[in-house]
Write a protein that holds these residues in place. Structure first.
Motif, PDB file in Angstrom:
ATOM      1  N   MET A 174       0.666  -1.191  -0.072  1.00 30.42           N
ATOM      2  CA  MET A 174      -0.013  -0.077  -0.017  1.00 30.42           C
ATOM      3  C   MET A 174       0.809   1.209   0.002  1.00 30.42           C
ATOM      4  O   MET A 174       1.858   1.308   0.542  1.00 30.42           O
ATOM      5  N   GLN A 175       0.525   2.359  -0.708  1.00 33.43           N
ATOM      6  CA  GLN A 175       1.104   3.404  -0.545  1.00 33.43           C
ATOM      7  C   GLN A 175       0.212   4.366   0.247  1.00 33.43           C
ATOM      8  O   GLN A 175      -0.954   4.729  -0.208  1.00 33.43           O
ATOM      9  N   THR A 176       1.062   5.245   1.019  1.00 34.03           N
ATOM     10  CA  THR A 176       0.182   6.320   1.840  1.00 34.03           C
ATOM     11  C   THR A 176       1.200   7.449   1.564  1.00 34.03           C
ATOM     12  O   THR A 176       2.369   7.327   1.336  1.00 34.03           O
ATOM     13  N   LYS A 177       0.507   8.764   1.662  1.00 30.69           N
ATOM     14  CA  LYS A 177       1.332   9.895   1.905  1.00 30.69           C
ATOM     15  C   LYS A 177       1.279  10.704   3.306  1.00 30.69           C
ATOM     16  O   LYS A 177      -0.010  11.012   3.733  1.00 30.69           O
ATOM     17  N   ILE A 178       2.246  11.308   3.427  1.00 32.52           N
ATOM     18  CA  ILE A 178       2.459  11.930   4.811  1.00 32.52           C
ATOM     19  C   ILE A 178       1.753  13.257   4.287  1.00 32.52           C
ATOM     20  O   ILE A 178       2.149  14.039   3.405  1.00 32.52           O
ATOM     21  N   ILE A 179       0.681  13.913   4.921  1.00 30.27           N
ATOM     22  CA  ILE A 179      -0.071  14.887   4.213  1.00 30.27           C
ATOM     23  C   ILE A 179       0.814  16.099   4.571  1.00 30.27           C
ATOM     24  O   ILE A 179       1.050  17.001   3.586  1.00 30.27           O
ATOM     25  N   GLN A 180       1.682  16.381   5.472  1.00 34.04           N
ATOM     26  CA  GLN A 180       2.143  17.589   5.991  1.00 34.04           C
ATOM     27  C   GLN A 180       3.472  17.709   5.069  1.00 34.04           C
ATOM     28  O   GLN A 180       3.673  18.806   4.398  1.00 34.04           O
ATOM     29  N   SER A 181       3.908  16.696   4.675  1.00 38.18           N
ATOM     30  CA  SER A 181       5.434  16.848   4.019  1.00 38.18           C
ATOM     31  C   SER A 181       5.318  16.236   2.566  1.00 38.18           C
ATOM     32  O   SER A 181       5.981  16.584   1.746  1.00 38.18           O
ATOM     33  N   GLY A 182       4.163  15.522   2.222  1.00 35.68           N
ATOM     34  CA  GLY A 182       3.955  15.061   1.137  1.00 35.68           C
ATOM     35  C   GLY A 182       4.813  13.622   0.620  1.00 35.68           C
ATOM     36  O   GLY A 182       4.803  13.234  -0.512  1.00 35.68           O
ATOM     37  N   HIS A 183       5.450  13.398   1.658  1.00 33.82           N
ATOM     38  CA  HIS A 183       6.740  12.083   1.512  1.00 33.82           C
ATOM     39  C   HIS A 183       5.624  10.895   1.274  1.00 33.82           C
ATOM     40  O   HIS A 183       4.714  10.617   1.937  1.00 33.82           O
ATOM     41  N   VAL A 184       5.969  10.220   0.317  1.00 30.45           N
ATOM     42  CA  VAL A 184       5.297   8.868   0.134  1.00 30.45           C
ATOM     43  C   VAL A 184       5.992   7.707   0.520  1.00 30.45           C
ATOM     44  O   VAL A 184       6.969   7.535   0.401  1.00 30.45           O
ATOM     45  N   ILE A 185       5.080   6.911   1.084  1.00 31.78           N
ATOM     46  CA  ILE A 185       5.521   5.513   1.908  1.00 31.78           C
ATOM     47  C   ILE A 185       4.881   4.479   1.376  1.00 31.78           C
ATOM     48  O   ILE A 185       3.895   4.318   1.090  1.00 31.78           O
ATOM     49  N   GLU A 186       5.586   3.355   1.163  1.00 31.92           N
ATOM     50  CA  GLU A 186       5.308   2.056   0.590  1.00 31.92           C
ATOM     51  C   GLU A 186       5.572   1.122   1.790  1.00 31.92           C
ATOM     52  O   GLU A 186       6.546   0.809   2.274  1.00 31.92           O
ATOM     53  N   GLU A 187       4.161   0.334   2.209  1.00 30.56           N
ATOM     54  CA  GLU A 187       4.261  -0.548   3.010  1.00 30.56           C
ATOM     55  C   GLU A 187       3.645  -1.859   2.634  1.00 30.56           C
ATOM     56  O   GLU A 187       2.763  -1.833   1.800  1.00 30.56           O
ATOM     57  N   THR A 188       4.215  -3.200   3.176  1.00 25.47           N
ATOM     58  CA  THR A 188       3.821  -4.367   2.827  1.00 25.47           C
ATOM     59  C   THR A 188       3.055  -4.965   3.996  1.00 25.47           C
ATOM     60  O   THR A 188       3.696  -5.050   4.833  1.00 25.47           O
ATOM     61  N   TYR A 189       1.845  -5.582   3.881  1.00 20.10           N
ATOM     62  CA  TYR A 189       1.160  -6.450   4.974  1.00 20.10           C
ATOM     63  C   TYR A 189       0.604  -7.608   4.279  1.00 20.10           C
ATOM     64  O   TYR A 189       0.344  -7.753   3.255  1.00 20.10           O
ATOM     65  N   GLU A 190       0.853  -8.719   5.196  1.00 18.67           N
ATOM     66  CA  GLU A 190      -0.020  -9.956   4.947  1.00 18.67           C
ATOM     67  C   GLU A 190      -1.173  -9.909   5.710  1.00 18.67           C
ATOM     68  O   GLU A 190      -0.904  -9.679   6.991  1.00 18.67           O
ATOM     69  N   ILE A 191      -2.277 -10.392   5.291  1.00 22.45           N
ATOM     70  CA  ILE A 191      -3.505 -10.199   5.989  1.00 22.45           C
ATOM     71  C   ILE A 191      -4.461 -11.460   5.712  1.00 22.45           C
ATOM     72  O   ILE A 191      -4.022 -12.177   4.629  1.00 22.45           O
ATOM     73  N   ASP A 192      -5.307 -11.802   6.576  1.00 20.90           N
ATOM     74  CA  ASP A 192      -6.097 -12.828   6.550  1.00 20.90           C
ATOM     75  C   ASP A 192      -6.958 -12.717   4.999  1.00 20.90           C
ATOM     76  O   ASP A 192      -7.488 -11.761   4.853  1.00 20.90           O
ATOM     77  N   ASN A 193      -7.147 -13.824   4.289  1.00 24.84           N
ATOM     78  CA  ASN A 193      -7.973 -13.885   3.202  1.00 24.84           C
ATOM     79  C   ASN A 193      -9.409 -13.554   3.449  1.00 24.84           C
ATOM     80  O   ASN A 193      -9.957 -13.289   2.555  1.00 24.84           O
ATOM     81  N   SER A 194      -9.823 -13.574   4.470  1.00 24.59           N
ATOM     82  CA  SER A 194     -11.305 -13.226   4.753  1.00 24.59           C
ATOM     83  C   SER A 194     -11.650 -11.751   4.823  1.00 24.59           C
ATOM     84  O   SER A 194     -12.747 -11.425   4.939  1.00 24.59           O
ATOM     85  N   VAL A 195     -10.552 -10.900   4.929  1.00 25.02           N
ATOM     86  CA  VAL A 195     -10.519  -9.601   4.991  1.00 25.02           C
ATOM     87  C   VAL A 195     -10.556  -8.942   3.663  1.00 25.02           C
ATOM     88  O   VAL A 195      -9.402  -9.225   2.962  1.00 25.02           O
ATOM     89  N   SER A 196     -11.209  -8.021   3.236  1.00 21.64           N
ATOM     90  CA  SER A 196     -11.089  -7.184   2.005  1.00 21.64           C
ATOM     91  C   SER A 196      -9.709  -6.279   2.156  1.00 21.64           C
ATOM     92  O   SER A 196      -9.472  -5.381   3.059  1.00 21.64           O
ATOM     93  N   GLU A 197      -8.978  -6.387   1.279  1.00 25.92           N
ATOM     94  CA  GLU A 197      -7.803  -5.556   1.267  1.00 25.92           C
ATOM     95  C   GLU A 197      -8.171  -4.432   1.095  1.00 25.92           C
ATOM     96  O   GLU A 197      -7.197  -3.574   2.063  1.00 25.92           O
ATOM     97  N   LYS A 198      -8.895  -3.628   0.489  1.00 22.10           N
ATOM     98  CA  LYS A 198      -9.138  -2.359   0.351  1.00 22.10           C
ATOM     99  C   LYS A 198      -9.632  -1.804   1.561  1.00 22.10           C
ATOM    100  O   LYS A 198      -9.025  -0.726   2.259  1.00 22.10           O
ATOM    101  N   VAL A 199     -10.543  -2.293   2.078  1.00 21.82           N
ATOM    102  CA  VAL A 199     -11.043  -2.114   3.678  1.00 21.82           C
ATOM    103  C   VAL A 199     -10.154  -2.203   4.742  1.00 21.82           C
ATOM    104  O   VAL A 199     -10.148  -1.395   5.532  1.00 21.82           O
ATOM    105  N   TYR A 200      -9.292  -3.402   4.727  1.00 16.43           N
ATOM    106  CA  TYR A 200      -8.200  -3.363   5.537  1.00 16.43           C
ATOM    107  C   TYR A 200      -7.378  -2.066   5.630  1.00 16.43           C
ATOM    108  O   TYR A 200      -6.888  -1.579   6.599  1.00 16.43           O
ATOM    109  N   ALA A 201      -6.740  -1.818   4.490  1.00 14.59           N
ATOM    110  CA  ALA A 201      -6.137  -0.634   4.198  1.00 14.59           C
ATOM    111  C   ALA A 201      -6.764   0.587   4.749  1.00 14.59           C
ATOM    112  O   ALA A 201      -6.012   1.439   5.443  1.00 14.59           O
TER     113      ALA A 201
END
Length: 71
Positions: A1-28
């Motif tokens: 997932m990519q997120t942006k720190i609003i104040q600085s505009g810095h973009v962060i990429e993070e990786t998560y392993e989640i349970d298949n029963s959870v919607s990826e979009k909703v989890y993020a």
């Protein structure tokens, strides 16, 4: 997932392993909402930019993505 720190505009990429029963979009979305609701003083909120899902198993590899353009 990519997120942006609003104040600085810095973009962060993070990786998560989640349970298949959870919607990826909703989890993020829930992860970012929780982060933003528990900020320390002077800590900048984050904005969810995109979610990319890669599933790997013996039979196939599937990739799905969601891009967010929040105003």
């Amino acid at each position: 997932m990519q997120t942006k720190i609003i104040q600085s505009g810095h973009v962060i990429e993070e990786t998560y392993e989640i349970d298949n029963s959870v919607s990826e979009k909703v989890y993020a979305e829930n992860l970012i909402n929780n982060f933003n609701s528990t900020l320390w003083p002077n800590e900048s909120p984050r904005e969810l930019l995109s979610v990319i899902v890669i599933e790997e198993n013996e039979e196939s590899r599937k990739e799905r993505s969601w891009d967010f353009f929040m105003q």
